[in-house]
Design a protein around this motif. Sequence first.
Motif, short mmCIF file in Angstrom:
data_model
loop_
_atom_site.label_atom_id
_atom_site.label_comp_id
_atom_site.label_asym_id
_atom_site.label_seq_id
_atom_site.Cartn_x
_atom_site.Cartn_y
_atom_site.Cartn_z
N SER A 7 0.84 -1.20 0.00
CA SER A 7 0.00 0.00 0.00
C SER A 7 0.88 1.25 0.00
CB SER A 7 -0.89 -0.01 1.24
OG SER A 7 -0.09 0.16 2.41
N ASN A 8 0.23 2.39 -0.20
CA ASN A 8 0.96 3.65 -0.15
C ASN A 8 1.58 3.87 1.23
OD1 ASN A 8 0.42 4.33 -2.79
ND2 ASN A 8 -1.43 5.46 -2.29
N THR A 12 5.54 4.28 2.04
CA THR A 12 6.04 5.44 2.77
C THR A 12 6.88 5.01 3.96
OG1 THR A 12 4.12 6.75 2.08
CG2 THR A 12 5.38 7.56 3.98
N ILE A 13 6.38 4.04 4.72
CA ILE A 13 7.13 3.54 5.88
C ILE A 13 8.45 2.93 5.42
CG2 ILE A 13 7.17 1.75 7.67
CD1 ILE A 13 4.10 2.19 7.92
N LEU A 14 8.42 2.16 4.35
CA LEU A 14 9.63 1.53 3.83
C LEU A 14 10.66 2.59 3.42
CD1 LEU A 14 10.80 -1.28 3.27
CD2 LEU A 14 9.83 -1.12 0.97
N GLU A 15 10.21 3.64 2.76
CA GLU A 15 11.11 4.72 2.36
C GLU A 15 11.71 5.42 3.58
OE1 GLU A 15 8.66 7.02 -0.30
OE2 GLU A 15 9.20 5.76 -2.00
N ILE A 16 10.92 5.65 4.62
CA ILE A 16 11.43 6.28 5.84
C ILE A 16 12.51 5.40 6.47
CG2 ILE A 16 10.85 6.91 8.22
CD1 ILE A 16 8.11 7.88 7.08
N ILE A 17 12.21 4.11 6.59
CA ILE A 17 13.19 3.19 7.20
C ILE A 17 14.46 3.13 6.37
CG2 ILE A 17 13.63 0.78 7.85
CD1 ILE A 17 10.64 0.59 8.60
N SER A 18 14.33 3.16 5.05
CA SER A 18 15.51 3.05 4.18
C SER A 18 16.45 4.23 4.31
CB SER A 18 15.07 2.88 2.72
OG SER A 18 14.61 4.10 2.19
N GLN A 19 15.96 5.35 4.82
CA GLN A 19 16.80 6.54 4.97
C GLN A 19 17.69 6.48 6.21
OE1 GLN A 19 14.13 9.87 4.93
NE2 GLN A 19 13.31 9.34 2.93
N GLU A 50 -0.90 -1.59 11.09
CA GLU A 50 -1.13 -2.70 10.17
C GLU A 50 -0.09 -2.70 9.05
OE1 GLU A 50 -5.16 -2.24 8.80
OE2 GLU A 50 -5.99 -2.65 10.79
N SER A 51 0.25 -1.53 8.57
CA SER A 51 1.24 -1.42 7.50
C SER A 51 2.62 -1.84 7.97
CB SER A 51 1.26 0.02 6.96
OG SER A 51 0.01 0.36 6.41
#
Length: 81
Positions: A7-8, A12-19, A50-51
Amino acid sequence: MSEEEISNMELTILEIISQHRDIHFLNIMAQIKQMSNITDQSFNKNLFEESLAGLEKKKYIRRLPSNPETFGITEKGRDLL
């Protein structure tokens, strides 16, 4: 939604963690809340939780053994981005 679709919110969470090398879930949530505030959208804590759980289940992120409330991105998560 199939297991490989995300999901979006998950993206977004994945992008935050990747930083970050490692990031505590409260820091992730704070960034999501700030983004929601900037875009004048309401923050949905249940969707966030949930995400986060979905990303972990799909093995895109992992909890650190030294601190279970801190997450890091996996190789599979990096490949997705």
